[in-house]
Design a protein around this motif. Structure first.
Motif, PDB file in Angstrom:
ATOM      1  N   PHE A  83      -7.840  63.066 -99.867  1.00  0.00           N
ATOM      2  CA  PHE A  83      -8.696  62.581-100.937  1.00  0.00           C
ATOM      3  C   PHE A  83      -7.893  61.698-101.884  1.00  0.00           C
ATOM      4  O   PHE A  83      -6.758  62.031-102.240  1.00  0.00           O
ATOM      5  N   PRO A  84      -8.428  60.555-102.317  1.00  0.00           N
ATOM      6  CA  PRO A  84      -7.690  59.656-103.206  1.00  0.00           C
ATOM      7  C   PRO A  84      -7.654  60.177-104.637  1.00  0.00           C
ATOM      8  O   PRO A  84      -8.383  61.092-105.014  1.00  0.00           O
ATOM      9  N   THR A  85      -6.817  59.541-105.446  1.00  0.00           N
ATOM     10  CA  THR A  85      -6.718  59.856-106.861  1.00  0.00           C
ATOM     11  C   THR A  85      -8.022  59.493-107.574  1.00  0.00           C
ATOM     12  O   THR A  85      -8.576  58.423-107.370  1.00  0.00           O
ATOM     13  N   THR A  98     -17.571  46.192 -97.486  1.00  0.00           N
ATOM     14  CA  THR A  98     -16.981  44.891 -97.802  1.00  0.00           C
ATOM     15  C   THR A  98     -15.694  45.020 -98.615  1.00  0.00           C
ATOM     16  O   THR A  98     -14.630  44.568 -98.183  1.00  0.00           O
ATOM     17  N   ASP A  99     -15.747  45.656 -99.771  1.00  0.00           N
ATOM     18  CA  ASP A  99     -14.586  45.705-100.663  1.00  0.00           C
ATOM     19  C   ASP A  99     -13.460  46.590-100.127  1.00  0.00           C
ATOM     20  O   ASP A  99     -12.304  46.162-100.076  1.00  0.00           O
ATOM     21  N   LEU A 100     -13.790  47.806 -99.751  1.00  0.00           N
ATOM     22  CA  LEU A 100     -12.752  48.739 -99.312  1.00  0.00           C
ATOM     23  C   LEU A 100     -12.184  48.336 -97.953  1.00  0.00           C
ATOM     24  O   LEU A 100     -10.968  48.221 -97.788  1.00  0.00           O
ATOM     25  N   LYS A 101     -13.042  48.124 -96.977  1.00  0.00           N
ATOM     26  CA  LYS A 101     -12.547  47.765 -95.646  1.00  0.00           C
ATOM     27  C   LYS A 101     -11.828  46.421 -95.667  1.00  0.00           C
ATOM     28  O   LYS A 101     -10.821  46.234 -94.979  1.00  0.00           O
ATOM     29  N   GLY A 102     -12.330  45.482 -96.459  1.00  0.00           N
ATOM     30  CA  GLY A 102     -11.674  44.181 -96.545  1.00  0.00           C
ATOM     31  C   GLY A 102     -10.281  44.277 -97.147  1.00  0.00           C
ATOM     32  O   GLY A 102      -9.343  43.650 -96.659  1.00  0.00           O
ATOM     33  N   ALA A 103     -10.139  45.063 -98.214  1.00  0.00           N
ATOM     34  CA  ALA A 103      -8.842  45.223 -98.853  1.00  0.00           C
ATOM     35  C   ALA A 103      -7.840  45.876 -97.905  1.00  0.00           C
ATOM     36  O   ALA A 103      -6.697  45.421 -97.770  1.00  0.00           O
ATOM     37  N   VAL A 104      -8.265  46.946 -97.242  1.00  0.00           N
ATOM     38  CA  VAL A 104      -7.377  47.655 -96.318  1.00  0.00           C
ATOM     39  C   VAL A 104      -6.941  46.732 -95.183  1.00  0.00           C
ATOM     40  O   VAL A 104      -5.770  46.686 -94.806  1.00  0.00           O
ATOM     41  N   GLY A 139     -13.258  55.713 -92.175  1.00  0.00           N
ATOM     42  CA  GLY A 139     -11.901  55.753 -91.658  1.00  0.00           C
ATOM     43  C   GLY A 139     -10.899  54.987 -92.494  1.00  0.00           C
ATOM     44  O   GLY A 139      -9.825  54.622 -92.025  1.00  0.00           O
ATOM     45  N   VAL A 140     -11.238  54.749 -93.753  1.00  0.00           N
ATOM     46  CA  VAL A 140     -10.344  54.043 -94.680  1.00  0.00           C
ATOM     47  C   VAL A 140     -10.362  54.763 -96.023  1.00  0.00           C
ATOM     48  O   VAL A 140     -11.319  55.455 -96.361  1.00  0.00           O
ATOM     49  N   LEU A 141      -9.291  54.550 -96.776  1.00  0.00           N
ATOM     50  CA  LEU A 141      -9.125  55.275 -98.032  1.00  0.00           C
ATOM     51  C   LEU A 141      -8.653  54.322 -99.123  1.00  0.00           C
ATOM     52  O   LEU A 141      -7.733  53.528 -98.910  1.00  0.00           O
ATOM     53  N   PRO A 142      -9.257  54.373-100.315  1.00  0.00           N
ATOM     54  CA  PRO A 142      -8.751  53.548-101.423  1.00  0.00           C
ATOM     55  C   PRO A 142      -7.519  54.181-102.048  1.00  0.00           C
ATOM     56  O   PRO A 142      -7.223  55.363-101.829  1.00  0.00           O
ATOM     57  N   ALA A 143      -6.807  53.390-102.848  1.00  0.00           N
ATOM     58  CA  ALA A 143      -5.667  53.932-103.583  1.00  0.00           C
ATOM     59  C   ALA A 143      -6.130  54.892-104.663  1.00  0.00           C
ATOM     60  O   ALA A 143      -5.452  55.872-104.982  1.00  0.00           O
TER      61      ALA A 143
END
Length: 289
Positions: free
Chosen positions: A5-7, A234-240, A277-281
């Motif tokens: 789990f992210p911060t 869009t935002d999360l997957k694109g950034a990763v 399958g992706v995680l933000p900071a």
């Protein structure tokens, strides 16, 4: 299997020193299509005052100057950001390369600025050599299903589509309306070929990075860039995919499935990241200093 789990944070200030540049989404983060979010305006202004640069990164199918005019109309102060990079900017470059080909445009008149100065010949599905989708003709009343017959006719001619806005939905006030990405998804489901010009695809991030490096007068390491956005797709997957951190905003297009705009269902949040399958900071309700 779940992923870590992210911060969770209510404030951007403890994270700000890690970054030189923000790639900040617009709809759902800076405003909801009707009014800006004051806490976000304050946070971006403070980040810039501390020496950071803010590049607004949006899937709007219009030139950056048109987005600036729209933000002015919402009374978003210009000292909130340094530059705007749009999906429409990327789409225009692809359209310019095809300027001699007759084109079918799918979308509202408000998106015509994307074609200014190109002297294109707009035509019907029967005569076009490719199509540009910037949205629905009437996103207040239509759904993607209203475009099935058109999409079927396009596929019968194997028309290539440029999708100038990969978003499927966007906030307008307290509701969601369909965007070009939903029409493009329908066309892809029928076997049609589509080029998506905005997030989460790499061309718009490369354009934003080049803009950031011009602003700072030096190369910007990916580790010093933070993408801020409210869309997993869009935002999360694109950034990763681009190799930059993401601060995920929950009070945007996923708010209803995540427990509302004022609270966060941690279980639902974990599930949406696990499924993607992706995680933000880090995760925040809204971008606030």
């Amino acid at each position: 299997m779940s992923i870590p789990f992210p911060t969770l944070t209510d404030h951007f200030a403890p994270l700000a020193h890690r970054y030189d540049v923000l790639f900040c989404d617009v709809w759902g983060v800076v405003h909801n299509g009707i009014a800006p979010f004051p806490e976000t305006i304050d946070a971006l202004q403070r980040f810039r005052a501390g020496g950071g640069h803010v590049v607004l990164l949006t899937n709007a199918p219009r030139d950056g100057d048109v987005v600036v005019d729209f933000l002015d109309g919402l009374k978003v102060p210009r000292d909130t950001y340094d530059a705007v990079v749009t999906s429409g900017d990327v789409a225009r470059a692809e359209i310019e390369a095809r300027r001699d080909q007759p084109v079918l445009h799918i979308g509202p008149e408000r998106d015509f600025s994307m074609f200014d100065g190109l002297e294109l010949r707009f035509t019907t599905v029967e005569e076009a050599q490719y199509a540009v989708c910037s949205g629905l003709f009437d996103d207040e009343t239509e759904t993607p299903e209203d475009y099935r017959a058109l999409a079927t006719a396009m596929k019968a001619r194997d028309l290539f589509m440029v999708c100038a806005n990969p978003d499927r939905v966007v906030e307008r006030g307290d509701r969601l309306v369909y965007c070009a990405g939903a029409v493009a998804d329908l066309y892809e489901s029928l076997g049609g070929a589509v080029m998506f010009t905005g997030k989460p695809y790499r061309p718009i991030y490369e354009r934003a990075l080049a803009c950031a490096e011009r602003l700072r007068g030096a190369a910007v390491p990916h580790g010093r860039i933070l993408a801020v956005g409210d869309s997993v797709r869009t935002d999360l997957k694109g950034a990763v995919a681009f190799g930059v951190d993401c601060l995920f905003v929950t009070a945007g297009i996923h708010a209803e499935e995540l427990g509302g705009r004022e609270t966060v269902d941690h279980g639902a949040l974990a599930a949406i990241f696990t499924e993607a399958g992706v995680l933000p900071a880090a995760v925040t309700r809204r971008l606030a200093w």
